[in-house]
Every structure is written in structure tokens, then in C-alpha cells.
Scaffold this motif. Structure first.
Motif, mmCIF file in Angstrom:
data_model
loop_
_atom_site.group_PDB
_atom_site.id
_atom_site.type_symbol
_atom_site.label_atom_id
_atom_site.label_comp_id
_atom_site.label_asym_id
_atom_site.label_seq_id
_atom_site.Cartn_x
_atom_site.Cartn_y
_atom_site.Cartn_z
ATOM 1 N N ILE A 1 1.090 -1.255 0.106
ATOM 2 C CA ILE A 1 -0.415 0.478 -0.190
ATOM 3 C C ILE A 1 0.844 1.088 0.093
ATOM 4 O O ILE A 1 1.570 0.773 0.871
ATOM 5 C CB ILE A 1 -0.749 -0.074 0.955
ATOM 6 N N THR A 2 0.218 2.153 -0.974
ATOM 7 C CA THR A 2 1.509 3.337 -0.928
ATOM 8 C C THR A 2 0.075 4.360 -0.250
ATOM 9 O O THR A 2 -1.259 4.356 -1.348
ATOM 10 C CB THR A 2 1.792 3.907 -2.582
ATOM 11 N N ILE A 3 0.032 4.894 0.471
ATOM 12 C CA ILE A 3 -0.507 6.132 1.240
ATOM 13 C C ILE A 3 -0.338 7.713 0.594
ATOM 14 O O ILE A 3 0.572 8.538 1.549
ATOM 15 C CB ILE A 3 -0.599 6.388 2.684
ATOM 16 N N ILE A 4 -0.511 7.465 -0.511
ATOM 17 C CA ILE A 4 -0.682 9.461 -0.427
ATOM 18 C C ILE A 4 -0.743 10.835 0.658
ATOM 19 O O ILE A 4 -0.693 11.746 1.067
ATOM 20 C CB ILE A 4 -1.125 9.174 -2.023
ATOM 21 N N THR A 5 -1.779 10.182 1.085
ATOM 22 C CA THR A 5 -2.710 10.952 1.638
ATOM 23 C C THR A 5 -1.576 11.268 3.049
ATOM 24 O O THR A 5 -1.116 11.178 3.479
ATOM 25 C CB THR A 5 -4.092 10.149 3.107
ATOM 26 N N ALA A 6 -2.200 12.854 2.983
ATOM 27 C CA ALA A 6 -1.624 13.586 4.129
ATOM 28 C C ALA A 6 -2.897 13.848 5.679
ATOM 29 O O ALA A 6 -3.735 13.351 4.936
ATOM 30 C CB ALA A 6 -0.658 14.716 3.960
ATOM 31 N N GLY A 7 -2.299 14.449 6.435
ATOM 32 C CA GLY A 7 -2.903 14.775 7.491
ATOM 33 C C GLY A 7 -2.492 14.214 8.753
ATOM 34 O O GLY A 7 -3.266 13.647 10.008
ATOM 35 N N PHE A 8 -0.866 13.457 9.089
ATOM 36 C CA PHE A 8 -0.695 12.211 10.312
ATOM 37 C C PHE A 8 -0.043 13.161 11.111
ATOM 38 O O PHE A 8 -0.342 14.220 11.546
ATOM 39 C CB PHE A 8 -0.611 11.141 9.060
ATOM 40 N N GLY A 9 1.251 12.342 11.193
ATOM 41 C CA GLY A 9 2.367 13.017 12.276
ATOM 42 C C GLY A 9 2.612 13.952 12.037
ATOM 43 O O GLY A 9 3.508 14.943 12.839
ATOM 44 N N GLU A 10 3.107 14.666 10.526
ATOM 45 C CA GLU A 10 3.408 16.191 9.699
ATOM 46 C C GLU A 10 2.414 16.954 10.374
ATOM 47 O O GLU A 10 3.108 17.407 10.418
ATOM 48 C CB GLU A 10 3.781 15.264 8.722
ATOM 49 N N ALA A 11 1.469 16.678 10.673
ATOM 50 C CA ALA A 11 0.375 17.990 10.398
ATOM 51 C C ALA A 11 -0.540 17.898 12.078
ATOM 52 O O ALA A 11 -1.023 18.749 12.363
ATOM 53 C CB ALA A 11 -1.065 17.697 9.535
ATOM 54 N N VAL A 12 -1.155 16.685 12.443
ATOM 55 C CA VAL A 12 -1.431 16.699 13.181
ATOM 56 C C VAL A 12 -1.177 16.267 14.885
ATOM 57 O O VAL A 12 -0.314 14.970 15.134
ATOM 58 C CB VAL A 12 -3.370 16.505 13.440
ATOM 59 N N GLU A 13 -1.319 16.597 16.233
ATOM 60 C CA GLU A 13 -0.797 15.898 17.651
ATOM 61 C C GLU A 13 -2.147 14.358 17.220
ATOM 62 O O GLU A 13 -3.116 14.399 17.122
ATOM 63 C CB GLU A 13 -1.568 16.742 18.727
ATOM 64 N N GLY A 14 -0.817 13.456 17.785
ATOM 65 C CA GLY A 14 -1.683 12.297 17.402
ATOM 66 C C GLY A 14 -1.544 11.366 16.488
ATOM 67 O O GLY A 14 -1.911 10.229 16.345
ATOM 68 N N GLY A 15 -1.771 11.888 15.435
ATOM 69 C CA GLY A 15 -1.104 11.351 14.204
ATOM 70 C C GLY A 15 -0.254 10.749 13.904
ATOM 71 O O GLY A 15 -0.469 9.488 13.125
#
Length: 250
Positions: A96-110
Motif C-alpha cells: 500500500i502506498t498512502i498518498i494521503t497527508a494529515g498524520f504525524g506531519e500535521a496533527v497531534e496524535g497523527g
């Protein structure tokens, strides 16, 4: 010898989950890259709103695809990623390649969500690149799920591994006029599972690769990286740019 990482660079089939024809969308970038490079494998767009995407039959979910799927590329909202990973596992997807952002680089708990995604994937025997990835390509196999135009790509015997995708795309675009390029490229993103070290080792064993260039921002596990780099560099050159090593770069 076949490697489990081959699925990210030369899969027999790929599903783009979130495939769309909407201009500027990541699902469109991935589809355009695959189609324009004349990828010879099977491409399965997954879009629960459309019956076709770029002239190909689209499926409402990965489970409805009748044939086996080697690789899934996720270009969906971050809130849907965990369910998509679960569905890929049930389908028997290998990577799986996950293009989606909004995880550890962006939010607490990511970062905790990333770790949970990696654990879920491992439970199904899958490997993961990302999240927050811009793409990858293997020009020798005409495989280009990336936003980079084929007009700016040149299939050389070099491979690249990058933690910063767009920095490298800019370099490729600027270098093409000088007949510079790389034949294989991986952007590792947030590295919830696979890291730059894994692909350095992979390309070190790849007979098509005669040299490796890397763009690094940070190393989570420096000692294994150095051990692999020393071993690979005995066989082929490894050139590394470490970003953020000066105050301006940081």
C-alpha cells in the motif's frame, strides 16, 4: 532474487483508491501518470461515484475488483484510510502506498495513527509506504504513479530515495534538459512502516541500478542506515544530500 519491495516498483496490477478525473486531485495525478507512461499492468480505478475514470471501468471499492491486486495507492481523505487498509488486507493486497497527508506531519496524535495503520497492515502481511507520499516510479517498467510528467523523466541506471518528494521533482524537471534523471524513484513520506534504509538496501541489490542518490531530512534509526550504506557503497556509489544541516536549511 525477488523482493517484497518489488510490488512498489513493478506490480502486476495496481488499484488507485480515490481515482478521479478532477484536475489537481491526487487521484487524477496518479491515474494520469500511469496512463501516460503506458503502464502494461492492470489498472483499477476505485471511485464509488463514477463508473469509469479516464476511460477505464471504475469500482466502488477494492473488494469488488474481480482480479488480484498487487498494489493499492490511496488518494482518499485521511479519515477513510484505516478502513481502506482493512479492505486491502481482506482483498489480499501485497503493498500500500498512502498518498494521503494529515498524520504525524500535521496533527497531534497523527504518529499514533500511523503506527496503528502499520500494525494493521502487518497483520495482513502487507507493507506500507507513507503516509504523506507524493509518488514513486520505475521508468524501466513504464510504471509512474506520480505527479511528474513523463516529459521530464529520463530512464537512467540511477535510483533515488527521498524523504522530500517535491524537492526531488524540481530537481528532475531542472535536470532533464541536461539529460539528467533517475530510472527508479521512491518517496518514503512519514515512514510508518518502510524507511529509506529499506529502499537503500533494495536498490543496492538491484542489478538495474548502478548508483543511488538520496535526499534525507531525518533518520529514525541511524545505526542500521549506516551499516546498510557502508555495505551498499562497496558495490555502487551512494550520494546523499542531508537537508536541514544549516540554520537556513532548517
Amino acid at each position: 532474487m525477488p523482493s517484497e519491495l518489488d510490488v512498489f516498483l513493478q506490480p502486476r496490477s495496481v488499484a488507485v483508491i480515490g481515482a478521479t478525473e478532477r484536475p489537481g486531485a491526487w487521484g487524477s495525478f496518479m491515474m494520469e501518470g500511469l496512463i501516460s507512461s503506458r503502464y502494461p499492468g492492470a489498472v483499477y480505478p476505485v471511485n464509488h461515484h463514477s463508473s469509469t475514470v479516464y476511460g477505464l471501468r471504475a469500482y466502488p471499492n477494492i473488494g469488488s475488483i474481480p482480479d488480484p491486486v498487487d498494489l493499492a495507492v490511496l488518494t482518499i481523505p485521511e479519515g477513510s484510510v484505516e478502513q481502506a487498509v482493512q479492505d486491502c488486507g481482506a482483498k489480499g493486497v501485497k503493498g500500500i502506498t498512502i498518498i494521503t497527508a494529515g498524520f504525524g506531519e500535521a496533527v497531534e496524535g497523527g504518529r499514533a495513527r500511523e503506527e496503528a495503520i502499520a500494525k494493521l497492515a502487518r497483520a495482513h502481511g502487507m507493507r506500507v509506504i507513507g503516509p504523506n507520499v507524493s509518488g514513486a516510479f520505475n521508468l524501466h517498467a513504464r510504471f509512474n504513479p506520480s505527479p511528474s510528467s513523463p516529459e521530464h523523466l529520463l530512464a537512467t541506471p540511477l535510483a533515488a530515495v527521498s524523504q522530500g518528494g517535491f524537492a526531488f521533482y524540481d530537481l528532475l524537471a531542472a535536470g532533464y534538459a541536461r539529460r539528467m534523471g533517475v530510472g527508479k524513484f521512491i518517496h518514503t513520506g512519514n515512514e510508518c512502516d518502510l524507511q529509506v534504509t529499506d529502499f537503500l538496501e533494495h536498490f543496492g541489490k538491484d542489478p538495474q541500478v548502478q548508483g543511488i542518490v538520496m535526499y534525507l531530512e531525518t533518520l529514525r534509526d541511524a545505526r542500521p542506515f549506516l551499516e546498510v550504506a557502508r555495505r551498499v557503497a562497496r558495490e555502487k556509489p551512494v550520494i546523499i544530500h542531508k537537508a536541514g544541516s544549516t540554520s537556513g536549511g532548517t
